[in-house]
Design an enzyme around this catalytic site. Sequence first.
Site, mmCIF file in Angstrom:
data_model
loop_
_atom_site.group_PDB
_atom_site.id
_atom_site.type_symbol
_atom_site.label_atom_id
_atom_site.label_comp_id
_atom_site.label_asym_id
_atom_site.label_seq_id
_atom_site.Cartn_x
_atom_site.Cartn_y
_atom_site.Cartn_z
ATOM 1 N N ILE A 97 0.602 -1.779 -0.449
ATOM 2 C CA ILE A 97 0.235 0.259 -0.313
ATOM 3 C C ILE A 97 0.526 1.297 -0.092
ATOM 4 O O ILE A 97 1.952 1.673 0.381
ATOM 5 C CB ILE A 97 -0.590 0.088 1.033
ATOM 6 C CG1 ILE A 97 -2.748 1.334 0.703
ATOM 7 C CG2 ILE A 97 -0.305 0.012 2.679
ATOM 8 C CD1 ILE A 97 -3.409 0.673 1.836
ATOM 9 N N CYS A 98 0.201 1.999 -0.973
ATOM 10 C CA CYS A 98 1.271 3.477 -0.751
ATOM 11 C C CYS A 98 2.425 3.483 -1.482
ATOM 12 O O CYS A 98 2.147 3.223 -2.438
ATOM 13 C CB CYS A 98 0.846 3.792 1.172
ATOM 14 S SG CYS A 98 1.053 6.512 0.715
ATOM 15 N N HIS A 99 3.633 3.948 -0.591
ATOM 16 C CA HIS A 99 4.796 3.653 -1.272
ATOM 17 C C HIS A 99 5.598 2.240 -1.121
ATOM 18 O O HIS A 99 6.668 2.085 -1.615
ATOM 19 C CB HIS A 99 5.520 4.944 -0.546
ATOM 20 C CG HIS A 99 5.896 6.295 -0.969
ATOM 21 N ND1 HIS A 99 3.996 6.933 0.157
ATOM 22 C CD2 HIS A 99 5.737 6.732 -1.291
ATOM 23 C CE1 HIS A 99 4.356 7.996 -0.044
ATOM 24 N NE2 HIS A 99 5.335 8.279 -1.420
ATOM 25 N N SER B 18 -2.810 -0.989 -3.053
ATOM 26 C CA SER B 18 -3.338 -0.052 -2.455
ATOM 27 C C SER B 18 -3.077 1.449 -2.590
ATOM 28 O O SER B 18 -1.889 1.888 -2.634
ATOM 29 C CB SER B 18 -4.521 0.378 -0.932
ATOM 30 O OG SER B 18 -5.991 -0.787 -1.638
#
Length: 189
Positions: free
Chosen positions: A112-114, A161
């Site tokens: 998720i994210c980075h 995500s």
Amino acid sequence: MAADLQGKRVAILAADGVERVELEQPREVLDRAGAQTEVLSIHDGEIEARKNDLDEAGTFTVDGLVADASVGDYDALLLPGGTVNPDQLRVDEGAVSFVRDFVESGKPVAAICHGPWTLIEAGVATGRTLTSFPSIRTDLRNAGANVVDQEVVVDTNLITSRSPEDLPAFSEAIVSQLAGTTTKEEEKS
């Protein structure tokens, strides 16, 4: 999410700078579903968490070193974000090899994210449909990924995500993949 994940083990690979909510919320969902979660890192002791990358947000106890871990010991891998966390992981050859081997095993890997930065370094983003935080989408494209802007994307065994706002759908997708079921988002695609 009424899945029973008793007997399933999930590795959470993180380092200092991990975004607290991106480790904590999926872990809580997995634990409630019956899975056993373990935090692996590149050093022992504790890792420092962050809120919105800048604010201190406590620590997490490290359960084991990624250098000593085996893909065969786990059923899934979680890669939370924060900018510092995956930046540290992607320069650690043991962490990169573990991620590469996990993806190649066919077992679920959720980032998720980075978190997908580590997928890039592991050389497993090419040809995959992924999402991430907007600031690393160019990196994913340059690595050969098909990048989309969706709450959660499942491409075979990779679950990605965009940000903490997507955590409910992200957590549901992880549990569903681990339980061998499909989510509402997967049914749409």
